[in-house]
Design a protein around this motif. Structure first.
Motif, PDB file in Angstrom:
ATOM      1  N   LYS A 346     -10.689  59.840  39.384  1.00  0.00           N
ATOM      2  CA  LYS A 346     -12.020  59.239  39.447  1.00  0.00           C
ATOM      3  C   LYS A 346     -12.247  58.690  40.852  1.00  0.00           C
ATOM      4  CE  LYS A 346     -12.249  58.070  34.546  1.00  0.00           C
ATOM      5  NZ  LYS A 346     -12.451  56.992  33.530  1.00  0.00           N
ATOM      6  N   VAL A 347     -12.409  59.628  41.797  1.00  0.00           N
ATOM      7  CA  VAL A 347     -12.571  59.204  43.192  1.00  0.00           C
ATOM      8  C   VAL A 347     -14.034  59.180  43.616  1.00  0.00           C
ATOM      9  CG1 VAL A 347     -10.318  60.141  43.785  1.00  0.00           C
ATOM     10  CG2 VAL A 347     -12.352  61.554  44.089  1.00  0.00           C
ATOM     11  N   GLU A 348     -14.950  59.499  42.679  1.00  0.00           N
ATOM     12  CA  GLU A 348     -16.359  59.532  43.058  1.00  0.00           C
ATOM     13  C   GLU A 348     -16.816  58.186  43.613  1.00  0.00           C
ATOM     14  OE1 GLU A 348     -19.077  61.338  40.281  1.00  0.00           O
ATOM     15  OE2 GLU A 348     -17.448  62.431  39.322  1.00  0.00           O
ATOM     16  N   ASN A 349     -16.324  57.103  43.034  1.00  0.00           N
ATOM     17  CA  ASN A 349     -16.737  55.775  43.500  1.00  0.00           C
ATOM     18  C   ASN A 349     -16.168  55.438  44.868  1.00  0.00           C
ATOM     19  OD1 ASN A 349     -18.122  55.398  41.100  1.00  0.00           O
ATOM     20  ND2 ASN A 349     -16.359  54.444  40.078  1.00  0.00           N
ATOM     21  N   ILE A 352     -18.066  57.745  50.417  1.00  0.00           N
ATOM     22  CA  ILE A 352     -18.979  56.959  51.243  1.00  0.00           C
ATOM     23  C   ILE A 352     -20.381  57.007  50.662  1.00  0.00           C
ATOM     24  CG2 ILE A 352     -19.924  56.711  53.573  1.00  0.00           C
ATOM     25  CD1 ILE A 352     -17.385  58.240  54.534  1.00  0.00           C
ATOM     26  N   ARG A 353     -20.765  58.186  50.225  1.00  0.00           N
ATOM     27  CA  ARG A 353     -22.055  58.354  49.562  1.00  0.00           C
ATOM     28  C   ARG A 353     -21.817  59.185  48.306  1.00  0.00           C
ATOM     29  NH1 ARG A 353     -27.373  61.584  51.923  1.00  0.00           N
ATOM     30  NH2 ARG A 353     -28.789  61.088  50.185  1.00  0.00           N
ATOM     31  N   PRO A 354     -22.189  58.670  47.137  1.00  0.00           N
ATOM     32  CA  PRO A 354     -21.922  59.408  45.893  1.00  0.00           C
ATOM     33  C   PRO A 354     -22.576  60.786  45.910  1.00  0.00           C
ATOM     34  CG  PRO A 354     -22.596  57.159  45.424  1.00  0.00           C
ATOM     35  CD  PRO A 354     -22.849  57.379  46.887  1.00  0.00           C
ATOM     36  N   ILE A 355     -21.953  61.713  45.211  1.00  0.00           N
ATOM     37  CA  ILE A 355     -22.476  63.072  45.129  1.00  0.00           C
ATOM     38  C   ILE A 355     -22.092  63.662  43.781  1.00  0.00           C
ATOM     39  CG2 ILE A 355     -20.424  64.212  46.091  1.00  0.00           C
ATOM     40  CD1 ILE A 355     -22.379  66.033  47.658  1.00  0.00           C
ATOM     41  N   ASN A 356     -22.952  64.528  43.251  1.00  0.00           N
ATOM     42  CA  ASN A 356     -22.615  65.249  42.024  1.00  0.00           C
ATOM     43  C   ASN A 356     -21.601  66.322  42.393  1.00  0.00           C
ATOM     44  OD1 ASN A 356     -22.529  66.954  39.749  1.00  0.00           O
ATOM     45  ND2 ASN A 356     -24.650  66.489  39.211  1.00  0.00           N
ATOM     46  N   PRO A 357     -20.384  66.231  41.873  1.00  0.00           N
ATOM     47  CA  PRO A 357     -19.329  67.157  42.330  1.00  0.00           C
ATOM     48  C   PRO A 357     -19.508  68.588  41.846  1.00  0.00           C
ATOM     49  CG  PRO A 357     -18.509  65.799  40.546  1.00  0.00           C
ATOM     50  CD  PRO A 357     -19.881  65.276  40.875  1.00  0.00           C
TER      51      PRO A 357
END
Length: 579
Positions: A346-349, A352-357
C-alpha cells in the motif's frame, strides 16, 4: 261335421246317421275360436271370433296376428325419436321421453330444458368460478391453477414438477418461468422452455502476441515483478515500446530493497510523469507529448550522473536534475525490485502525488537496467492472460465473463427525496443478448437494461424494442432516463416515452429501492438468483457508459473482472459483415 257335407258326399244314409241334418246346423255347432284366448294378453284389445278362425284386435303400440309384437315408437321413421328432444324409451305397447342428467322435462313431456346448476346452487364450486354448460356445470380456475373437487377450491399447479424447463424452473402462484444460465453462455429459446447457446453475431479479432506484455492483467496488484542484483551497473535505466488509450496509470515502479528509495514511471492526462524519492530529494515532473493515442511510442528513461533523461521516440522531452544516484549500492551491487503496471503493498499514500495505478496498455521491446528482456519474455510466453491483443481500438471491452461494479449516488442535490438515472451508452455488441447496465439491491435487480433493448424492473419487462439489430461493426448509441414517475428510452430508431398500465407500479418498486442502497453494475449481474431478472447473461462486446453526464472509467470501479479491458477493445475480424 263339415266334412260330411262336402260336395258330392251327402247321401241319405249319411243323413240318417248325422246329428246335424243340414250344413247350417253343422256351422252353428263350431266352437268359439276366441276361447281359449289365442291373442297376446298384453297386446290385444279384443278378440273377434270368425267361426273356425279368429281376429286379434291390437291395442295401440302392438302389432302381429296375435298382437304379440310391440311397436318400437322410438324408431318410427315418420316420427323421429318418438318426438322426444333427448331420450326416447320404448315400453311394451308405448314409449316415454326422458332427459339427460342436468336437464328437466317440460310440461309437453317431450322437450328438455337445461338446469342452470350455478344459479340453483351458487356455492357448488366453492371458491372457483361456476360455468354452466348444457346438461352440466364446470368449476373453472385461472390459468396455472387446477380445481380440487374435495376442497372446492383452486390450487396452484406446480409446472416445475413436470420438468417443463431445460435448466431452471421457478414456480409461482398461477404460472412458472424458465431460466437459463446466461453466465455460462446460455439463453432462453423462443419456446420459452429450452436453452440454447448464445451465438456470436460479430466475430472479433482476438489474436494475441506473447511478446506483448498486457499491463492490465490484474485489477488489483502488479502484473510482473522483477528483482535485480547487478555488480557492474550503478544507475537505473528503462526502455520500452508503449501503446495505450488510457490516460492515467502506473507503467513501472522501482524501489530499493529497504524501501527507502523509489522511482515511478506513470501516465497522467496522457503524458509521461516521473516521481522519485530518496534520501537526497523528492521530485515529480510531468511533460512531453500526449502518447495515449493507441500508437506504439518508444519511451526511454535513463539515469545520468546528475539528471534523469526522458525520451519519447528518441527525442528528449524531460531532463530532471538529481544530486546523487537514485539508489544506493549495497556491497558494490545495485539491488532493486521492479514492478510493472501497479504498486506493491500500500504505497499509494507514499507517492508525492496520488495516482490511479491501473493502466490498460501494452509494452514490448523492453530493456531494463541494460539487461535486455532478462527472462521476462519466457515468463510472459507461459501465461496467455499476460499477452496483449495485436490490434485494438479505443473503448472498453467486455468479454462476456464478468462485471464491473460502481458506487454512484443518484440523489438530486436539491432534493434528497428525488433521484434521477440518466445513462448513455455507445455499444458494439458481439452477441445478441446480455445485461448492459443494472442497479442491484441485495438479491433483487430493481432496474436493468439488456440486449435486445429490454428494460426490466425486477423480473418484469416494462419496455422492449423489437426488430432492432445492434450487431454491427458500427457503434450504436442508446440513452435512457428514469425517475420515480417517468421512463424515456432512445434508440437508433426512435425516442420513446414509455407508458403502460403497470409502469407506475413498477417504478414504485424502483423508487423504494433507490431510497436504500443500490450498487451499479456494468456488463452483467453479480451472483443473484436467476429469477431476479429476465436476462442474466453477461454482455459481450465493446461499450462505453456515461451516468448522469459523467463517463464511467473502469479503472475507477469498486471492482472489475480481470478480463474486462478498461480502455482497449478488439477490432472486428476482417471480412466479417455485421448482421
Amino acid at each position: 261335421c263339415l266334412g260330411s257335407f262336402r260336395a258330392g258326399l251327402f247321401t241319405a244314409a249319411r243323413q240318417s246317421t248325422n246329428a246335424f241334418p243340414d250344413l247350417r246346423s253343422c256351422v252353428n255347432a263350431i266352437p268359439n275360436q276366441c276361447n281359449p284366448l289365442p291373442c297376446n294378453e298384453d297386446g290385444y284389445m279384443n278378440c273377434k271370433d270368425g267361426q273356425a278362425t279368429f281376429t286379434c284386435i291390437c291395442k295401440s303400440g302392438w302389432q302381429g296376428e296375435r298382437c304379440e309384437f310391440d311397436i318400437n315408437e322410438c324408431k318410427d321413421p315418420t316420427n323421429v325419436n318418438g318426438g322426444c328432444s333427448q331420450i326416447c324409451d320404448n315400453t311394451p305397447g308405448s314409449y316415454q321421453c326422458s332427459c339427460k342428467s342436468g336437464f328437466v322435462m317440460l310440461s309437453n313431456k317431450k322437450d328438455c330444458k337445461d338446469v342452470d346448476e350455478c344459479s340453483v346452487k351458487p356455492s357448488v364450486c366453492g371458491t372457483a368460478v361456476c360455468k354452466n354448460v348444457p346438461g352440466y356445470f364446470e368449476c373453472e380456475c385461472a390459468e396455472g391453477y387446477s380445481y380440487n373437487p374435495i376442497s372446492k377450491s383452486c390450487e396452484d399447479v406446480d409446472e416445475c414438477s413436470e420438468n417443463m424447463c431445460a435448466q431452471l424452473c421457478v414456480n409461482y402462484p398461477g404460472g412458472y418461468s424458465c431460466y437459463c444460465d446466461g453466465k455460462k453462455g446460455f439463453k432462453l429459446a423462443q419456446d420459452q422452455k429450452s436453452c440454447e447457446a448464445v451465438p456470436v453475431c460479430l466475430p472479433l479479432n482476438l489474436d494475441k502476441n506473447y511478446e506483448l506484455l498486457y499491463l492490465a492483467e490484474q485489477f488489483v496488484g502488479v502484473v510482473l515483478y522483477l528483482k535485480f542484483r547487478l555488480p557492474d551497473v550503478t544507475r537505473f535505466s528503462a526502455e520500452f515500446d508503449f501503446r495505450t488509450y488510457d490516460s492515467e496509470g502506473v507503467i513501472l515502479y522501482a524501489e530499493s530493497l529497504d524501501h527507502s528509495a523509489w522511482f515511478l514511471i506513470a501516465l497522467r492526462d496522457g503524458k509521461i510523469e516521473i516521481q522519485f524519492k530518496n534520501e537526497y530529494t523528492t521530485q515529480i515532473t510531468t511533460g512531453g507529448k500526449v502518447i495515449n493515442n493507441g500508437l506504439w511510442n518508444m519511451v526511454s528513461v535513463e539515469e545520468l550522473e546528475y539528471s534523469i533523461s526522458v525520451k519519447i521516440a528518441k527525442e528528449a522531452v524531460m531532463n530532471i536534475n538529481k544530486p546523487q544516484n537514485l539508489f544506493k549500492l549495497t556491497n558494490g551491487f545495485l539491488e532493486t525490485k521492479v514492478y510493472f503496471a501497479g504498486l506493491p503493498r500500500k504505497v499509494e499514500n507514499a507517492l508525492i502525488r496520488p495516482i490511479n495505478p491501473r493502466l490498460d496498455g501494452c509494452i514490448r521491446g523492453w530493456n531494463l537496467m541494460n539487461q535486455g528482456a532478462s527472462g521476462v519474455k519466457e515468463i510472459i510466453q507461459e501465461k496467455q492472460n499476460k499477452h496483449c491483443l495485436v490490434t485494438v481500438e479505443k473503448g472498453s471491452y467486455f468479454p462476456g465473463s464478468g462485471v464491473a461494479e460502481f458506487s454512484i449516488n443518484y440523489n438530486n442535490i436539491s432534493d434528497a427525496e428525488d433521484w434521477q438515472v440518466n445513462v448513455s451508452l455507445n455499444i458494439r455488441p458481439s452477441t445478441d443478448t446480455g445485461v448492459m447496465f443494472a442497479l442491484v439491491s441485495g438479491d433483487t435487480v430493481p432496474f436493468a437494461l439488456s440486449l435486445d433493448i429490454l428494460v426490466s424492473v425486477e423480473n418484469m419487462v416494462i419496455s422492449r424494442v423489437e426488430a432492432l439489430s445492434l450487431c454491427s461493426s458500427q457503434q450504436s448509441h442508446l440513452e435512457f432516463r428514469v425517475s420515480r414517475n417517468n421512463l424515456e428510452l432512445s434508440t437508433p430508431l426512435r425516442k420513446d416515452v414509455v407508458y403502460s398500465e403497470d409502469l407506475l407500479g413498477q417504478l414504485a418498486i424502483l423508487d423504494k429501492a433507490m431510497k436504500g442502497t443500490v450498487a451499479t453494475y456494468v456488463g452483467g449481474l453479480p451472483d443473484v438468483p436467476f429469477s431476479a431478472t429476465p436476462v442474466n447473461a453477461f454482455y459481450s462486446g465493446c461499450m462505453e457508459v456515461s451516468v448522469n453526464g459523467a463517463r464511467l472509467d473502469l479503472d475507477e470501479a469498486v471492482s472489475k473482472h480481470n478480463d474486462i479491458r478498461a480502455h482497449s477493445c478488439p477490432s472486428v475480424l476482417k471480412n466479417t459483415k455485421g448482421s
